[in-house]
Enzyme design. Structure first.
Site, mmCIF file in Angstrom:
data_model
loop_
_atom_site.group_PDB
_atom_site.id
_atom_site.type_symbol
_atom_site.label_atom_id
_atom_site.label_comp_id
_atom_site.label_asym_id
_atom_site.label_seq_id
_atom_site.Cartn_x
_atom_site.Cartn_y
_atom_site.Cartn_z
ATOM 1 N N GLY A 10 -22.832 -34.126 8.811
ATOM 2 C CA GLY A 10 -22.137 -33.995 7.525
ATOM 3 C C GLY A 10 -21.288 -35.226 7.208
ATOM 4 N N ILE A 12 -17.851 -35.862 7.034
ATOM 5 C CA ILE A 12 -16.791 -36.302 7.956
ATOM 6 C C ILE A 12 -17.354 -36.426 9.377
ATOM 7 C CG2 ILE A 12 -14.454 -35.819 8.797
ATOM 8 C CD1 ILE A 12 -14.094 -34.009 6.285
ATOM 9 N N LEU A 59 -25.324 -22.336 14.066
ATOM 10 C CA LEU A 59 -24.239 -21.786 14.900
ATOM 11 C C LEU A 59 -24.266 -20.265 14.972
ATOM 12 C CD1 LEU A 59 -20.851 -23.605 14.270
ATOM 13 C CD2 LEU A 59 -22.200 -23.523 16.359
ATOM 14 N N PHE A 80 -16.873 -29.294 13.141
ATOM 15 C CA PHE A 80 -16.884 -29.538 11.693
ATOM 16 C C PHE A 80 -17.724 -28.507 10.948
ATOM 17 C CE2 PHE A 80 -16.506 -33.938 13.399
ATOM 18 C CZ PHE A 80 -15.392 -34.370 12.707
ATOM 19 N N SER A 124 -7.725 -27.357 6.990
ATOM 20 C CA SER A 124 -7.601 -27.961 5.666
ATOM 21 C C SER A 124 -6.202 -27.737 5.105
ATOM 22 C CB SER A 124 -8.631 -27.306 4.746
ATOM 23 O OG SER A 124 -8.350 -27.599 3.404
ATOM 24 N N TYR A 150 -13.122 -19.504 0.930
ATOM 25 C CA TYR A 150 -13.265 -20.683 1.800
ATOM 26 C C TYR A 150 -11.954 -20.971 2.521
ATOM 27 C CZ TYR A 150 -12.907 -25.571 3.092
ATOM 28 O OH TYR A 150 -12.641 -26.725 3.787
ATOM 29 N N LYS A 154 -10.404 -20.701 6.779
ATOM 30 C CA LYS A 154 -9.649 -21.674 7.596
ATOM 31 C C LYS A 154 -8.417 -21.009 8.214
ATOM 32 C CE LYS A 154 -12.330 -25.201 6.802
ATOM 33 N NZ LYS A 154 -13.278 -25.595 7.834
ATOM 34 N N ARG A 232 -2.643 -35.592 -5.396
ATOM 35 C CA ARG A 232 -3.244 -35.237 -4.113
ATOM 36 C C ARG A 232 -3.031 -36.383 -3.121
ATOM 37 N NH1 ARG A 232 -3.182 -31.250 -6.364
ATOM 38 N NH2 ARG A 232 -4.790 -29.694 -6.770
HETATM 39 P P1 NAD Z 1 -20.294 -31.276 5.145
HETATM 40 O O1 NAD Z 1 -20.879 -30.113 4.417
HETATM 41 O O2 NAD Z 1 -20.711 -32.644 4.735
HETATM 42 O O3 NAD Z 1 -20.598 -31.128 6.719
HETATM 43 C C1 NAD Z 1 -20.681 -29.883 7.343
HETATM 44 C C2 NAD Z 1 -21.932 -29.879 8.222
HETATM 45 O O4 NAD Z 1 -22.008 -28.610 8.893
HETATM 46 C C3 NAD Z 1 -23.221 -30.049 7.434
HETATM 47 O O5 NAD Z 1 -23.979 -31.097 8.002
HETATM 48 C C4 NAD Z 1 -23.916 -28.694 7.551
HETATM 49 O O6 NAD Z 1 -25.327 -28.839 7.565
HETATM 50 C C5 NAD Z 1 -23.362 -28.172 8.867
HETATM 51 N N1 NAD Z 1 -23.350 -26.716 8.989
HETATM 52 C C6 NAD Z 1 -22.828 -25.798 8.114
HETATM 53 N N2 NAD Z 1 -23.015 -24.562 8.583
HETATM 54 C C7 NAD Z 1 -23.647 -24.671 9.791
HETATM 55 C C8 NAD Z 1 -24.123 -23.733 10.740
HETATM 56 N N3 NAD Z 1 -24.005 -22.416 10.571
HETATM 57 N N4 NAD Z 1 -24.722 -24.205 11.859
HETATM 58 C C9 NAD Z 1 -24.867 -25.535 12.057
HETATM 59 N N5 NAD Z 1 -24.463 -26.463 11.179
HETATM 60 C C10 NAD Z 1 -23.858 -26.034 10.051
HETATM 61 O O7 NAD Z 1 -18.703 -31.116 5.096
HETATM 62 P P2 NAD Z 1 -17.557 -32.169 5.443
HETATM 63 O O8 NAD Z 1 -16.932 -32.618 4.187
HETATM 64 O O9 NAD Z 1 -18.053 -33.167 6.414
HETATM 65 O O10 NAD Z 1 -16.511 -31.188 6.133
HETATM 66 C C11 NAD Z 1 -16.504 -30.965 7.526
HETATM 67 C C12 NAD Z 1 -15.475 -29.906 7.858
HETATM 68 O O11 NAD Z 1 -14.205 -30.307 7.358
HETATM 69 C C13 NAD Z 1 -15.769 -28.548 7.202
HETATM 70 O O12 NAD Z 1 -15.419 -27.527 8.108
HETATM 71 C C14 NAD Z 1 -14.846 -28.536 6.004
HETATM 72 O O13 NAD Z 1 -14.490 -27.228 5.624
HETATM 73 C C15 NAD Z 1 -13.644 -29.307 6.529
HETATM 74 N N6 NAD Z 1 -12.842 -29.927 5.469
HETATM 75 C C16 NAD Z 1 -13.442 -30.765 4.571
HETATM 76 C C17 NAD Z 1 -12.691 -31.327 3.544
HETATM 77 C C18 NAD Z 1 -13.326 -32.231 2.522
HETATM 78 O O14 NAD Z 1 -12.698 -32.471 1.485
HETATM 79 N N7 NAD Z 1 -14.506 -32.776 2.758
HETATM 80 C C19 NAD Z 1 -11.309 -31.051 3.446
HETATM 81 C C20 NAD Z 1 -10.725 -30.213 4.387
HETATM 82 C C21 NAD Z 1 -11.512 -29.658 5.406
HETATM 83 N N1 UFG Z 2 -10.346 -33.053 -10.705
HETATM 84 C C1 UFG Z 2 -10.599 -33.405 -12.004
HETATM 85 N N2 UFG Z 2 -11.901 -33.506 -12.403
HETATM 86 C C2 UFG Z 2 -12.944 -33.258 -11.568
HETATM 87 C C3 UFG Z 2 -12.670 -32.901 -10.226
HETATM 88 C C4 UFG Z 2 -11.352 -32.801 -9.830
HETATM 89 O O1 UFG Z 2 -9.678 -33.623 -12.793
HETATM 90 O O2 UFG Z 2 -14.105 -33.341 -12.007
HETATM 91 C C5 UFG Z 2 -8.945 -32.955 -10.261
HETATM 92 C C6 UFG Z 2 -8.588 -31.568 -9.756
HETATM 93 O O3 UFG Z 2 -8.221 -30.721 -10.805
HETATM 94 C C7 UFG Z 2 -7.442 -31.899 -8.807
HETATM 95 C C8 UFG Z 2 -7.794 -33.291 -8.256
HETATM 96 O O4 UFG Z 2 -8.738 -33.826 -9.181
HETATM 97 O O5 UFG Z 2 -6.276 -32.004 -9.537
HETATM 98 C C9 UFG Z 2 -8.408 -33.243 -6.885
HETATM 99 O O6 UFG Z 2 -9.483 -32.309 -6.894
HETATM 100 P P1 UFG Z 2 -10.501 -32.165 -5.671
HETATM 101 O O7 UFG Z 2 -11.438 -31.067 -6.011
HETATM 102 O O8 UFG Z 2 -11.080 -33.498 -5.341
HETATM 103 O O9 UFG Z 2 -9.549 -31.784 -4.448
HETATM 104 P P2 UFG Z 2 -8.684 -30.465 -4.181
HETATM 105 O O10 UFG Z 2 -7.355 -30.942 -3.708
HETATM 106 O O11 UFG Z 2 -8.708 -29.558 -5.305
HETATM 107 O O12 UFG Z 2 -9.476 -29.749 -3.020
HETATM 108 C C10 UFG Z 2 -10.004 -30.445 -1.895
HETATM 109 C C11 UFG Z 2 -11.180 -29.670 -1.336
HETATM 110 C C12 UFG Z 2 -10.727 -28.390 -0.728
HETATM 111 C C13 UFG Z 2 -9.669 -28.650 0.277
HETATM 112 C C14 UFG Z 2 -8.539 -29.411 -0.351
HETATM 113 C C15 UFG Z 2 -7.501 -29.769 0.670
HETATM 114 O O13 UFG Z 2 -12.104 -29.386 -2.359
HETATM 115 O O14 UFG Z 2 -11.797 -27.785 -0.064
HETATM 116 O O15 UFG Z 2 -9.034 -30.615 -0.921
HETATM 117 O O16 UFG Z 2 -8.095 -30.426 1.743
HETATM 118 F F1 UFG Z 2 -9.209 -27.486 0.735
#
Ligand code: NAD
Ligand code: UFG
Length: 332
Positions: A10, A12, A59, A80, A124, A150, A154, A232
């Site tokens: 994924g 991250i 998983l 992750f 998160s 979601y 967490k 943010r």
């Molecule tokens: P992502 O979707 O790119 O990566 C997640 C990976 O997990 C994917 O490759 C997916 O195929 C795999 N996956 C999902 N369910 C699975 C399962 N049941 N078995 C095996 N593999 C599985 O997401 P990301 O942005 O890299 O996020 C990674 C982690 O960080 C997630 O848990 C997400 O909730 C958390 N997180 C992400 C953000 C963000 O903004 N990206 C913010 C806060 C927390």
């Molecule tokens: N925003 C816009 N236009 C868009 C998308 C977003 O104006 O098309 C704004 C949102 O309203 C917000 C800011 O941009 O004010 C950031 O939005 P994001 O969706 O990028 O980020 P969030 O902080 O809302 O949420 C993200 C992830 C969540 C996670 C959270 C904290 O989507 O899963 O960060 O880690 F929980």
């Protein structure tokens, strides 16, 4: 001995695999590719010049997960894997609770079976509630439920890990609360590739810059912030990846929640302006209604990460936008 990286293909996870391999760790990736492409694995190998085992495993399938532990000597897990789309989680709560919570329980069951007791978990900033005041501290009281399923997964998983650490000696769980990860690897080979319409700000702006979307909707311009748009704490995904290496080195026992953010917030308009600088032109945008569930300001108190892990974010907003644009250009 190897580090098991669930969700390693994924966004991250892939950046973290690169940092782990470059630092000399052996890794095993477990991913079912439900939200990633197998080609990411090839790119990680190309970038690092290193090979590693990949288990295309869900998983939720306990025997497959146990087999990964039986076939590899796993010393610690970075977890992750999970589903992460806020809106989708509202429409499909059962799928989200099952995948994220049951998936984690299955993983923890296999870890216990094989005596592996160290886990770094992707939590998160979403665990903080609307009643918390930015900057958020790890000691802030948390709500019983987040504003969407979601986010609640967490909270639930954090609690499971805390209970597990109390129940049995030797467990260590670092609960990393990410703020807003953005950007991409400098090479342009790894980055964020959302399926469908991007939910998040920077991926959406990237697609506007690439001509794949007409304009950016700015969700809300009447918040109680200096320019009226939400603030943010954006952090570069490579800084975030490095935070996981620090968390692996952490020797404390028990469960420890740690914010990973820069401690500095930017508004939607500031991010748009930084992206325009990165891509060298003005990008079309429109004011739109507030998005339900958004809070005016989310920002980390990042002092615990520095104190406990010796980690601080190094890359600024300009680098985040430049690298996001470089990835978008290379992968249109
Ligand atoms: P992502 O979707 O790119 O990566 C997640 C990976 O997990 C994917 O490759 C997916 O195929 C795999 N996956 C999902 N369910 C699975 C399962 N049941 N078995 C095996 N593999 C599985 O997401 P990301 O942005 O890299 O996020 C990674 C982690 O960080 C997630 O848990 C997400 O909730 C958390 N997180 C992400 C953000 C963000 O903004 N990206 C913010 C806060 C927390
Ligand atoms: N925003 C816009 N236009 C868009 C998308 C977003 O104006 O098309 C704004 C949102 O309203 C917000 C800011 O941009 O004010 C950031 O939005 P994001 O969706 O990028 O980020 P969030 O902080 O809302 O949420 C993200 C992830 C969540 C996670 C959270 C904290 O989507 O899963 O960060 O880690 F929980």
């Amino acid at each position: 001995m190897a580090i098991l990286v669930t969700g390693g293909a994924g966004y991250i996870g892939s950046h973290t695999c690169v940092e782990l391999l470059n630092a000399g760790y052996e890794i095993v990736v477990l991913d079912n590719f439900s939200n990633s492409e197998p080609d990411v694995i090839r790119r990680i190998k190309e970038l690092t010049g290193k090979d590693f085992p990949v288990a295309a495993v869900n998983l939720l399938h306990a025997p497959d997960v146990s087999r990964v532990f039986a076939e590899n000597e796993i010393e610690a897990v970075i977890h992750f894997a999970g589903l992460k789309a806020v809106g989708e989680s509202v429409a499909k709560p059962l799928e989200y609770y099952h995948n994220n919570v049951t998936g984690t329980l299955t993983l923890l069951g296999a870890m216990r079976e094989f005596g592996c007791k160290r886990i770094v978990f992707s939590s998160s900033a979403t665990v903080y509630g609307a009643d918390n005041k930015a900057p958020f501290k790890e000691t802030d009281p948390l709500p019983a439920a987040a504003s969407n399923p979601y986010g609640t997964t967490k909270l639930v998983i954090e609690n499971i890990l805390r209970d597990l650490c109390v129940s049995e000696e030797g467990w260590s769980a670092v609960l990393l609360r990410y703020f807003n990860p953005v950007g991409a690897h400098k090479s342009g080979l790894l980055g964020e590739r959302p399926k469908g319409v991007p939910n998040n700000l920077v991926p959406f702006i990237s697609q506007v810059a690439a001509g794949r979307r007409e304009y950016l909707n700015i969700f809300g311009s009447d918040y109680d912030t200096p320019d009226g748009t939400c603030i943010r704490d954006y952090l570069h995904v490579v800084d975030l990846a490095k935070g996981h290496l620090k968390a692996l080195e952490y020797k404390g026992a028990g469960a420890e929640a740690i914010n990973l953010g820069t401690g500095r917030g930017y508004s939607v308009l500031e991010v748009l302006a930084a992206y325009e600088k990165a891509c060298g032109r003005k990008l079309p945008s429109r004011q739109a209604e507030r998005r339900p569930g958004d809070i005016a300001e989310s920002c980390a108190d990042a002092s615990k990460a520095l104190k406990l892990l010796g980690w601080r974010a190094e890359l600024g907003l300009d680098e985040m936008c430049a690298d996001a644009w470089n990835y978008e250009k290379n992968n249109i």
